[in-house]
Every structure is written in structure tokens, then in C-alpha cells.
Design an enzyme around this catalytic site. Structure first.
Site, PDB file in Angstrom:
ATOM      1  N   LYS A   1       0.838  -1.193   0.000  1.00 15.46           N
ATOM      2  CA  LYS A   1       0.000   0.000   0.000  1.00 15.46           C
ATOM      3  C   LYS A   1       0.876   1.246   0.000  1.00 15.46           C
ATOM      4  CE  LYS A   1      -2.372   1.596   3.664  1.00 15.46           C
ATOM      5  NZ  LYS A   1      -2.128   3.046   3.657  1.00 15.46           N
TER       6      LYS A   1
ATOM      7  N   ASP B   1      -3.456   4.281  -1.800  1.00 13.39           N
ATOM      8  CA  ASP B   1      -4.359   4.721  -0.721  1.00 13.39           C
ATOM      9  C   ASP B   1      -4.274   6.231  -0.585  1.00 13.39           C
ATOM     10  OD1 ASP B   1      -5.845   4.926   1.653  1.00 13.39           O
ATOM     11  OD2 ASP B   1      -4.166   4.297   2.915  1.00 13.39           O
ATOM     12  N   LEU B   2      -4.907   6.939  -1.533  1.00  9.97           N
ATOM     13  CA  LEU B   2      -4.884   8.407  -1.463  1.00  9.97           C
ATOM     14  C   LEU B   2      -6.244   8.949  -1.033  1.00  9.97           C
ATOM     15  CD1 LEU B   2      -2.614   9.226  -4.553  1.00  9.97           C
ATOM     16  CD2 LEU B   2      -1.986   9.038  -2.146  1.00  9.97           C
ATOM     17  N   LYS B   3      -7.206   8.073  -0.830  1.00  2.00           N
ATOM     18  CA  LYS B   3      -8.520   8.456  -0.280  1.00  2.00           C
ATOM     19  C   LYS B   3      -9.045   9.730  -0.936  1.00  2.00           C
ATOM     20  CE  LYS B   3      -7.607   6.489   4.302  1.00  2.00           C
ATOM     21  NZ  LYS B   3      -6.158   6.252   4.242  1.00  2.00           N
TER      22      LYS B   3
ATOM     23  N   ASP C   1     -13.273  14.805  -3.474  1.00  2.00           N
ATOM     24  CA  ASP C   1     -13.296  16.135  -4.102  1.00  2.00           C
ATOM     25  C   ASP C   1     -14.565  16.177  -4.959  1.00  2.00           C
ATOM     26  OD1 ASP C   1     -12.499  18.631  -5.352  1.00  2.00           O
ATOM     27  OD2 ASP C   1     -10.409  18.087  -5.019  1.00  2.00           O
ATOM     28  N   ILE C   2     -14.691  17.162  -5.833  1.00  2.00           N
ATOM     29  CA  ILE C   2     -15.873  17.186  -6.691  1.00  2.00           C
ATOM     30  C   ILE C   2     -15.807  15.988  -7.642  1.00  2.00           C
ATOM     31  CG2 ILE C   2     -16.220  19.684  -6.494  1.00  2.00           C
ATOM     32  CD1 ILE C   2     -14.922  19.958  -9.281  1.00  2.00           C
TER      33      ILE C   2
ATOM     34  N   ASN D   1     -15.961  15.396 -10.844  1.00  3.61           N
ATOM     35  CA  ASN D   1     -15.100  15.445 -12.028  1.00  3.61           C
ATOM     36  C   ASN D   1     -13.633  15.250 -11.652  1.00  3.61           C
ATOM     37  OD1 ASN D   1     -14.789  16.077 -14.930  1.00  3.61           O
ATOM     38  ND2 ASN D   1     -13.638  17.844 -14.141  1.00  3.61           N
ATOM     39  N   THR D   2     -13.199  15.903 -10.577  1.00  2.00           N
ATOM     40  CA  THR D   2     -11.797  15.824 -10.160  1.00  2.00           C
ATOM     41  C   THR D   2     -11.434  14.416  -9.707  1.00  2.00           C
ATOM     42  OG1 THR D   2     -11.863  18.137  -9.541  1.00  2.00           O
ATOM     43  CG2 THR D   2     -10.114  16.830  -8.545  1.00  2.00           C
TER      44      THR D   2
ATOM     45  N   THR E   1     -10.610   4.047  10.726  1.00  2.00           N
ATOM     46  CA  THR E   1     -10.448   3.186  11.915  1.00  2.00           C
ATOM     47  C   THR E   1      -9.914   3.968  13.108  1.00  2.00           C
ATOM     48  OG1 THR E   1      -8.409   2.522  10.811  1.00  2.00           O
ATOM     49  CG2 THR E   1     -10.187   0.933  10.845  1.00  2.00           C
TER      50      THR E   1
ATOM     51  N   ARG F   1      -4.174  -5.361  14.578  1.00  2.00           N
ATOM     52  CA  ARG F   1      -3.045  -5.424  15.508  1.00  2.00           C
ATOM     53  C   ARG F   1      -2.886  -6.842  16.032  1.00  2.00           C
ATOM     54  NH1 ARG F   1      -1.884  -1.644  13.399  1.00  2.00           N
ATOM     55  NH2 ARG F   1      -1.391   0.445  14.111  1.00  2.00           N
TER      56      ARG F   1
ATOM     57  N   GLN G   1      -4.754   3.961  16.259  1.00  2.00           N
ATOM     58  CA  GLN G   1      -5.940   3.216  15.838  1.00  2.00           C
ATOM     59  C   GLN G   1      -6.844   2.981  17.051  1.00  2.00           C
ATOM     60  OE1 GLN G   1      -6.546   2.956  12.841  1.00  2.00           O
ATOM     61  NE2 GLN G   1      -4.813   2.283  11.584  1.00  2.00           N
TER      62      GLN G   1
ATOM     63  N   GLY H   1       0.578  -1.849   8.967  1.00  2.00           N
ATOM     64  CA  GLY H   1       1.725  -0.970   8.793  1.00  2.00           C
ATOM     65  C   GLY H   1       2.707  -1.097   9.939  1.00  2.00           C
ATOM     66  N   ARG H   2       2.508  -0.267  10.972  1.00  2.00           N
ATOM     67  CA  ARG H   2       3.507  -0.138  12.030  1.00  2.00           C
ATOM     68  C   ARG H   2       3.924  -1.440  12.716  1.00  2.00           C
ATOM     69  NH1 ARG H   2       0.434   5.160  14.104  1.00  2.00           N
ATOM     70  NH2 ARG H   2      -1.214   3.943  13.097  1.00  2.00           N
TER      71      ARG H   2
HETATM   72  O1  C5P Z   1       0.399   1.421  10.989  1.00  2.00           O
HETATM   73  P1  C5P Z   1      -0.996   0.937  10.802  1.00  2.00           P
HETATM   74  O2  C5P Z   1      -1.121  -0.589  10.755  1.00  2.00           O
HETATM   75  O3  C5P Z   1      -1.986   1.575  11.750  1.00  2.00           O
HETATM   76  O4  C5P Z   1      -1.362   1.420   9.329  1.00  2.00           O
HETATM   77  C1  C5P Z   1      -2.670   1.363   8.817  1.00  2.00           C
HETATM   78  C2  C5P Z   1      -2.646   1.944   7.440  1.00  2.00           C
HETATM   79  O5  C5P Z   1      -3.969   1.864   6.901  1.00  2.00           O
HETATM   80  C3  C5P Z   1      -2.235   3.407   7.378  1.00  2.00           C
HETATM   81  O6  C5P Z   1      -1.465   3.545   6.184  1.00  2.00           O
HETATM   82  C4  C5P Z   1      -3.538   4.172   7.269  1.00  2.00           C
HETATM   83  O7  C5P Z   1      -3.410   5.325   6.476  1.00  2.00           O
HETATM   84  C5  C5P Z   1      -4.425   3.164   6.539  1.00  2.00           C
HETATM   85  N1  C5P Z   1      -5.856   3.287   6.749  1.00  2.00           N
HETATM   86  C6  C5P Z   1      -6.428   3.263   7.997  1.00  2.00           C
HETATM   87  N2  C5P Z   1      -7.795   3.416   8.132  1.00  2.00           N
HETATM   88  C7  C5P Z   1      -8.557   3.540   7.052  1.00  2.00           C
HETATM   89  C8  C5P Z   1      -7.975   3.537   5.765  1.00  2.00           C
HETATM   90  C9  C5P Z   1      -6.602   3.392   5.653  1.00  2.00           C
HETATM   91  O8  C5P Z   1      -5.750   3.092   8.995  1.00  2.00           O
HETATM   92  N3  C5P Z   1      -9.878   3.613   7.174  1.00  2.00           N
END
Ligand code: C5P
Length: 244
Positions: A33, A60-62, A65-66, A68-69, A124, A186, A195, A215-216
Site C-alpha cells: 500500500k 491509498d490516497l482516499k 473532491d468534486i 469530475n476531479t 479506523t 493489531r 488506531q 503498517g507499524r
Molecule cells: O500502521 P498501521 O497498521 O496503523 O497502518 C494502517 C494503514 O492503513 C495506514 O497507512 C492508514 O493510512 C491506513 N488506513 C487506515 N484506516 C482507514 C484507511 C486506511 O488506517 N480507514
């Protein structure tokens, strides 16, 4: 079941750090991601590099916006070759529909693979206080169910939802193949960071998640490959148990 449900969030500062993780986790992670931190720092060049090395990318840029964009941004994500990208369901039905249509047209016209488009329901990291600050009166669960139905009706391939709300999505949306991606995962004993609505990888997949994003707990481990492998094993035990 999908062969590999683990999506590793490359939440690092630079392209070299990201590429190091991709090579350490190759063959272990099912997808990588790229989120707003890394994309802002390293951009589409890095995304192309990861894809041309044979790996799949969830962008994952979420977008929010409007219509069209967002639709035009979705076209560029398609041209980039990502496997999944996401947009905020709270951007509304027209924004989601226009994006789904533009992406399908672009993929057909240019002979490209059509990425899955998934809608973010409720982050989350949000809890009742966060929703209250925004003036919302619904619980996170009710809002997730409503936004998931809107996403389905607006041509989305799935949603991003907390592992605790996978059941709400599955109860609301009956479309076969509707994808549920769950961050906020987790392993037992790991810290929560920011989170709030979390579950273990086993709980997330038992609840019906197609993919978990971590991630972490992987990036901060002394051995990221081993941490990722342990998460996959936990999910595999889980699938074996539920198949039995
Ligand atoms: O480090 P961690 O496991 O919390 O990372 C979760 C990843 O998922 C992050 O990159 C965060 O931007 C992404 N994310 C999220 N909740 C969402 C959508 C994406 O935590 N609803």
C-alpha cells in the site's frame, strides 16, 4: 479464499526505504500500500517501479473532491497500473459513480486492467467522539452500514472498514465478490498507535475481511519479514479452521 490477504502499508519517508521493504517482503506480502506520505514524497515514479518489479500496489490516497476531479484522478490511477485505489464514500454517490464510469471507460479504451475501486467508510482512527465533533449523531456501525450500501449502489468494488465492522458490511451488502479491506489490525499484544477500532488478524479474517492492511506492527519490527510471516500464519490457521 485469496492466496494472500496481507497488504503491507509502506508508510515510510523515502523511495529507498520503501524499495528495501518491498524486497524484504517479496513473496510474503500479497500487495503493497502506497499512502499519502510516501506518494507525496516519492510520487508515481516509485509506484511504477514497484509495479514493474512484479508487485501489486494499493494506492491509498482516499480521494474526496468534486466528482469530475475524483473521476479524472481515478483515470490516472488506472494508467499508473495500480490494483486497487480508494475514495471516500462520504464524497457521495455521484462522486463514486462518475469515478467508476470514467475508470471503466479508460480501461476499455486504452486496453488496461481495471483497478478495483474501494470506498472508505469510517476511518479506523475515528470513535464516537470524532463523529460527534463532525456533528454526526449516528454510531460508527450505522454509518459504516449506510456508506457501504451507498458504495455498492454507486458501482464500488468494495469498502475499507474497521475489522469490528466487517460483519455490518457483510450484513448490509449481498453483492458477491464485494471486497472488504480492513486496516486497524493489531497482532495480539501489539500497541494500538492512533488506531481505535482494532482487532487481531485472526479476528479480522474470521469476521470476513478479504484483505488486512498492516503498517507499524511490521515496519517497526526488528525483522519485518518475520513479523509479516507470523501475521499470515495466524490468518492461515484461521482459514483452515473456518474451512473445517
Ligand atoms: O500502521 P498501521 O497498521 O496503523 O497502518 C494502517 C494503514 O492503513 C495506514 O497507512 C492508514 O493510512 C491506513 N488506513 C487506515 N484506516 C482507514 C484507511 C486506511 O488506517 N480507514
Amino acid at each position: 479464499m485469496k492466496t494472500n490477504k496481507l497488504i503491507v502499508a509502506l508508510d515510510v519517508e523515502t523511495a529507498p526505504e520503501a524499495l528495501k521493504l518491498v524486497s524484504e517482503l517479496r513473496g510474503i506480502a500479497g500487495m503493497f500500500k502506497v499512502g499519502m506520505q510516501l506518494f507525496t514524497s516519492a510520487g508515481p515514479t516509485l509506484v511504477r517501479e514497484i509495479i514493474s518489479s512484479g508487485e501489486r500496489v494499493f494506492l491509498d490516497l482516499k480521494y474526496h473532491d468534486i466528482p469530475n476531479t475524483v473521476a479524472l484522478a481515478g483515470v490516472e490511477a488506472t494508467r499508473l497500473g495500480v490494483s486497487i485505489f480508494n475514495i471516500h464514500a462520504s464524497g457521495g454517490g455521484e462522486m463514486m459513480r462518475r469515478t467508476a464510469d470514467a475508470v471503466a471507460r479508460c480501461a476499455d479504451a486504452e486496453g488496461l486492467a481495471r483497478p478495483s475501486i474501494i470506498a472508505v467508510t469510517v476511518l479506523t482512527s475515528a470513535n464516537a467522539n470524532t463523529l460527534g465533533e463532525l456533528g454526526g449523531t449516528s454510531s460508527a456501525k450505522d454509518l459504516v452500514g449506510r456508506l457501504a450500501l451507498l458504495a455498492e449502489a454507486s458501482g464500488m468494488d468494495g469498502v475499507v472498514a474497521s475489522p469490528r465492522e466487517v460483519g455490518v458490511v457483510r450484513a448490509a451488502v449481498k453483492k458477491p465478490g464485494f471486497i472488504v479491506v480492513t486496516p486497524g489490525v493489531r497482532p495480539a499484544g501489539a500497541g494500538l498507535d492512533d488506531q481505535k477500532r482494532v482487532a487481531t488478524p485472526r479476528e479480522a479474517t474470521l469476521a470476513g475481511a478479504d484483505y488486512v492492511v498492516v503498517g507499524r506492527p511490521i515496519l517497526g519490527a526488528s525483522n519485518p519479514a518475520q513479523a509479516a510471516q507470523e501475521i499470515i500464519e495466524e490468518m492461515e490457521i484461521n482459514s483452515a479452521t473456518s474451512a473445517a
